[in-house]
Design a protein around this motif. Structure first.
Motif, PDB file in Angstrom:
ATOM      1  N   LEU A   4      -7.215 -40.477 -31.503  1.00  0.00           N
ATOM      2  CA  LEU A   4      -8.385 -39.763 -30.966  1.00  0.00           C
ATOM      3  C   LEU A   4      -7.957 -39.510 -29.614  1.00  0.00           C
ATOM      4  O   LEU A   4      -7.389 -40.317 -28.777  1.00  0.00           O
ATOM      5  CB  LEU A   4      -9.560 -40.734 -30.784  1.00  0.00           C
ATOM      6  CG  LEU A   4     -10.085 -41.229 -32.290  1.00  0.00           C
ATOM      7  CD1 LEU A   4     -11.153 -42.238 -32.219  1.00  0.00           C
ATOM      8  CD2 LEU A   4     -10.407 -39.948 -33.121  1.00  0.00           C
ATOM      9  N   LEU A   5      -8.545 -38.329 -29.080  1.00  0.00           N
ATOM     10  CA  LEU A   5      -8.096 -37.631 -27.666  1.00  0.00           C
ATOM     11  C   LEU A   5      -9.447 -37.873 -26.904  1.00  0.00           C
ATOM     12  O   LEU A   5     -10.322 -37.369 -27.253  1.00  0.00           O
ATOM     13  CB  LEU A   5      -7.641 -36.022 -27.955  1.00  0.00           C
ATOM     14  CG  LEU A   5      -7.626 -35.286 -26.774  1.00  0.00           C
ATOM     15  CD1 LEU A   5      -6.225 -35.890 -26.006  1.00  0.00           C
ATOM     16  CD2 LEU A   5      -7.380 -33.674 -27.141  1.00  0.00           C
ATOM     17  N   ILE A   6      -9.193 -37.816 -25.758  1.00  0.00           N
ATOM     18  CA  ILE A   6      -9.895 -37.825 -24.495  1.00  0.00           C
ATOM     19  C   ILE A   6      -9.447 -36.843 -23.897  1.00  0.00           C
ATOM     20  O   ILE A   6      -8.115 -37.017 -23.088  1.00  0.00           O
ATOM     21  CB  ILE A   6     -10.126 -39.054 -23.732  1.00  0.00           C
ATOM     22  CG1 ILE A   6     -10.544 -40.448 -24.476  1.00  0.00           C
ATOM     23  CG2 ILE A   6     -10.959 -39.078 -22.429  1.00  0.00           C
ATOM     24  CD1 ILE A   6     -10.434 -41.766 -23.872  1.00  0.00           C
ATOM     25  N   LEU A   7     -10.066 -35.725 -23.401  1.00  0.00           N
ATOM     26  CA  LEU A   7      -9.491 -34.618 -22.590  1.00  0.00           C
ATOM     27  C   LEU A   7     -10.638 -34.642 -21.357  1.00  0.00           C
ATOM     28  O   LEU A   7     -11.708 -34.323 -21.687  1.00  0.00           O
ATOM     29  CB  LEU A   7      -9.499 -33.335 -23.439  1.00  0.00           C
ATOM     30  CG  LEU A   7      -8.984 -32.146 -22.923  1.00  0.00           C
ATOM     31  CD1 LEU A   7      -7.714 -32.404 -22.317  1.00  0.00           C
ATOM     32  CD2 LEU A   7      -9.057 -30.950 -23.746  1.00  0.00           C
ATOM     33  N   CYS A   8     -10.031 -34.233 -20.309  1.00  0.00           N
ATOM     34  CA  CYS A   8     -10.466 -34.164 -18.964  1.00  0.00           C
ATOM     35  C   CYS A   8     -10.241 -32.670 -18.371  1.00  0.00           C
ATOM     36  O   CYS A   8      -8.928 -32.378 -18.626  1.00  0.00           O
ATOM     37  CB  CYS A   8     -10.206 -35.042 -17.987  1.00  0.00           C
ATOM     38  SG  CYS A   8     -10.315 -36.746 -18.617  1.00  0.00           S
TER      39      CYS A   8
END
Length: 166
Positions: A4-8
């Motif tokens: 799972l990716l958290i993208l800012c």
């Protein structure tokens, strides 16, 4: 375990680095990445999905030179691959109309005004990621250590009781 990716996404490198630093404790089990433009963010998402991962949460600034953050969130919300992703708008410049658009059409899950506190940001992201893993992951247990473990354990216990005996 699901990747799972958290993208800012923020065009100001100093702000982006600050956000990434504030949420670094979520890696692992999440992959955390940053992008300085919407175009770069699209590339990051595409590459991550090509490797079998999913976008779990995106945190986007509103005012960026190539495309507005709200327009990007609306596009993501209309994409079958990214509709489920939690969407957070982090900005000091979105007006009421833009914010309403993001909520109504962009599936906005949270609006956070700049400046933010690191504790508040991390707390909100943990809450939204917990929502995501409970709704979209087959096994949320690997995420319990960095998210809301109590909610995850309660959810798993409740669903175990609901399973039919085989």
């Amino acid at each position: 375990m699901e990747q799972l990716l958290i993208l800012c996404v923020d065009d100001e490198r100093e702000v982006l680095d600050s956000v990434l630093s504030d949420i670094a404790s979520l890696s692992p089990p999440f992959t955390i990445d940053g992008a300085e433009s919407v175009a770069e963010a699209r590339e990051v998402i595409s590459e991550f999905e090509a490797q079998g991962g999913k976008l779990a949460l995106i945190l986007a600034d509103h005012i960026m030179p190539d495309e507005l953050g709200i327009d990007f969130l609306i596009d993501l919300n209309h994409s079958s691959n990214n509709e489920a992703a939690q969407k957070i708008l982090l900005t000091g410049q979105a007006g009421l109309h833009d914010t309403i658009e993001a909520i109504n059409r962009g599936g906005l899950n949270y609006y956070l005004a700049k400046p933010w506190s690191a504790e508040e940001l991390l707390s909100i992201i943990k809450e939204k990621l917990t929502d995501y893993v409970l709704n979209y992951c087959d096994n949320p247990m690997p995420f319990a250590q960095v998210l809301d473990g109590e909610r995850i354990f309660n959810h798993m216990a409740q669903h175990r009781l609901e399973m039919p005996n085989t």
